[in-house]
Design an enzyme around this catalytic site. Sequence first.
Site, PDB file in Angstrom:
ATOM      1  CG  ASP A  32      27.754  60.440  32.917  1.00 30.53           C
ATOM      2  OD1 ASP A  32      28.978  60.565  33.123  1.00 30.53           O
ATOM      3  OD2 ASP A  32      27.274  60.219  31.763  1.00 30.53           O
ATOM      4  N   GLY A  77      32.664  65.189  29.517  1.00 31.70           N
ATOM      5  CA  GLY A  77      33.142  65.557  28.182  1.00 31.70           C
ATOM      6  C   GLY A  77      34.162  64.591  27.635  1.00 31.70           C
ATOM      7  NE  ARG A 151      50.584  64.798  35.301  1.00 35.43           N
ATOM      8  CZ  ARG A 151      49.579  64.924  34.445  1.00 35.43           C
ATOM      9  NH1 ARG A 151      49.555  65.942  33.595  1.00 35.43           N
ATOM     10  NH2 ARG A 151      48.606  64.044  34.421  1.00 35.43           N
ATOM     11  CG  HIS A 175      45.709  71.572  32.360  1.00 33.75           C
ATOM     12  ND1 HIS A 175      46.709  70.848  32.960  1.00 33.75           N
ATOM     13  CD2 HIS A 175      44.803  70.660  31.937  1.00 33.75           C
ATOM     14  CE1 HIS A 175      46.427  69.564  32.893  1.00 33.75           C
ATOM     15  NE2 HIS A 175      45.269  69.416  32.268  1.00 33.75           N
TER      16      HIS A 175
HETATM   17  P1  NAD Z   1      35.247  59.757  29.926  1.00 29.13           P
HETATM   18  O1  NAD Z   1      34.932  59.621  28.482  1.00 29.13           O
HETATM   19  O2  NAD Z   1      35.721  58.570  30.673  1.00 29.13           O
HETATM   20  O3  NAD Z   1      33.951  60.310  30.694  1.00 29.13           O
HETATM   21  C1  NAD Z   1      33.265  61.433  30.285  1.00 29.13           C
HETATM   22  C2  NAD Z   1      31.868  61.363  30.902  1.00 29.13           C
HETATM   23  O4  NAD Z   1      31.182  62.588  30.618  1.00 29.13           O
HETATM   24  C3  NAD Z   1      31.003  60.237  30.334  1.00 29.13           C
HETATM   25  O5  NAD Z   1      30.523  59.448  31.411  1.00 29.13           O
HETATM   26  C4  NAD Z   1      29.878  60.946  29.595  1.00 29.13           C
HETATM   27  O6  NAD Z   1      28.644  60.257  29.629  1.00 29.13           O
HETATM   28  C5  NAD Z   1      29.823  62.265  30.388  1.00 29.13           C
HETATM   29  N1  NAD Z   1      29.192  63.347  29.627  1.00 29.13           N
HETATM   30  C6  NAD Z   1      29.498  63.777  28.381  1.00 29.13           C
HETATM   31  N2  NAD Z   1      28.698  64.800  28.023  1.00 29.13           N
HETATM   32  C7  NAD Z   1      27.881  65.041  29.085  1.00 29.13           C
HETATM   33  C8  NAD Z   1      26.845  65.975  29.327  1.00 29.13           C
HETATM   34  N3  NAD Z   1      26.487  66.882  28.402  1.00 29.13           N
HETATM   35  N4  NAD Z   1      26.216  65.934  30.519  1.00 29.13           N
HETATM   36  C9  NAD Z   1      26.559  65.020  31.460  1.00 29.13           C
HETATM   37  N5  NAD Z   1      27.542  64.102  31.280  1.00 29.13           N
HETATM   38  C10 NAD Z   1      28.179  64.110  30.106  1.00 29.13           C
HETATM   39  O7  NAD Z   1      36.304  60.959  30.061  1.00 29.13           O
HETATM   40  P2  NAD Z   1      37.287  61.217  31.293  1.00 29.13           P
HETATM   41  O8  NAD Z   1      38.559  60.491  31.071  1.00 29.13           O
HETATM   42  O9  NAD Z   1      36.532  61.005  32.552  1.00 29.13           O
HETATM   43  O10 NAD Z   1      37.620  62.776  31.072  1.00 29.13           O
HETATM   44  C11 NAD Z   1      36.650  63.766  31.346  1.00 29.13           C
HETATM   45  C12 NAD Z   1      37.246  65.144  31.043  1.00 29.13           C
HETATM   46  O11 NAD Z   1      38.281  65.439  32.001  1.00 29.13           O
HETATM   47  C13 NAD Z   1      37.916  65.237  29.668  1.00 29.13           C
HETATM   48  O12 NAD Z   1      37.627  66.493  29.081  1.00 29.13           O
HETATM   49  C14 NAD Z   1      39.402  65.154  29.994  1.00 29.13           C
HETATM   50  O13 NAD Z   1      40.216  65.739  29.004  1.00 29.13           O
HETATM   51  C15 NAD Z   1      39.425  65.933  31.307  1.00 29.13           C
HETATM   52  N6  NAD Z   1      40.628  65.778  32.120  1.00 29.13           N
HETATM   53  C16 NAD Z   1      41.095  66.911  32.713  1.00 29.13           C
HETATM   54  C17 NAD Z   1      42.229  66.847  33.489  1.00 29.13           C
HETATM   55  C18 NAD Z   1      42.755  68.126  34.115  1.00 29.13           C
HETATM   56  O14 NAD Z   1      43.871  68.165  34.642  1.00 29.13           O
HETATM   57  N7  NAD Z   1      41.978  69.193  34.089  1.00 29.13           N
HETATM   58  C19 NAD Z   1      42.898  65.617  33.678  1.00 29.13           C
HETATM   59  C20 NAD Z   1      42.374  64.487  33.084  1.00 29.13           C
HETATM   60  C21 NAD Z   1      41.234  64.574  32.289  1.00 29.13           C
END
Ligand code: NAD
Length: 310
Positions: A32, A77, A151, A175
Amino acid sequence: MKITIIGLGSVGSAVATAVANTGLAHEIVLFDRDGVRARAAAEDLGHAAAFSYDIKITAVNNYRAIRGSEIVIIAAGANQKPGETRTDLLNANAAVISDIVPRVMANVDAKTVKLIIVTNPLDVMVMLAQKLSKLPASRVIGTGTMLDSARLRTILSRQLSVSTQSINAYVLGEHGDSSMVVWSSACVGGIDLNSFCRQTKISLPQTTRNTIEHRVHNAAYEIIRGRGATWDGIAGAVADLVRCIVNDEHRIVTVSIIDGIANKAIAMSMPRVVGNSGVIATLNPKMDATESAALRRSAKIIRKNYDSIK
Ligand code: NAD
């Protein structure tokens, strides 16, 4: 197998736990940009692993340490805040994927690695990751509507009083808000849904189906309102996808990969056969005219969003 997870927020941490609990990885590497967070996650996960499998779990602060990874999961992200859509994350997360993918590719074996994309807006991020990685589309796999399909099956399972395992019903397309349920090909225990309802005297009129579809679309918004983010469902989906790949299961799941030709190509979810080499085949389920139109509309929205990346 060595598996790397990039991004250790709510989702990445839950993914790490779920992947560790498959018992399929001998080594899990966590990265991270917040190194303190990654190290804390590795510590915690290491303690949990003492109760299950012997896995080497390490937090790393440079991409060289991911060498040898056969699967790289990108869950980094921005996430949705209450009221935000997945598309609102487009430009911020395009920058994150653009930062991560070239660094990953400089350190993995491009001939075998599989990228699993979790970051939203999912389908557009798959397109971007494929373009940056230059990997075959079959090995840049977004979890897509695996979660949405889960779901749907969960809601149907309660409605029909049968196990989710006996329900074959898919959410396809984006999605995101334009995803659609393919009612025409939904089956329960190998029997088409309408016939199942007739035989069991369960009523599932169009109004109920509309409500179910609405609940599937709104599930993430409801969960975000209640607990700030979603993580358990997606972690289950990623672990399932890892099982499909590592065990070469050739199971059919609704993942998102780039499909189509040249500039018409977009990534969206369809039922796909997944095994050790990634996506092996894409299937086209039976759809009525309304469903086909909804799928085309979803594809157009994904393309428009991709073209709008700044
Ligand atoms: P979060 O804010 O809790 O965690 C994001 C993490 O990414 C942080 O720890 C941050 O430091 C890290 N990060 C950001 N930029 C980075 C980089 N350039 N290099 C390395 N690390 C980096 O967010 P979250 O709740 O864990 O969500 C993460 C992603 O997953 C989001 O885009 C969210 O929308 C997505 N998500 C997708 C689904 C799906 O079904 N595909 C479901 C839930 C969430």
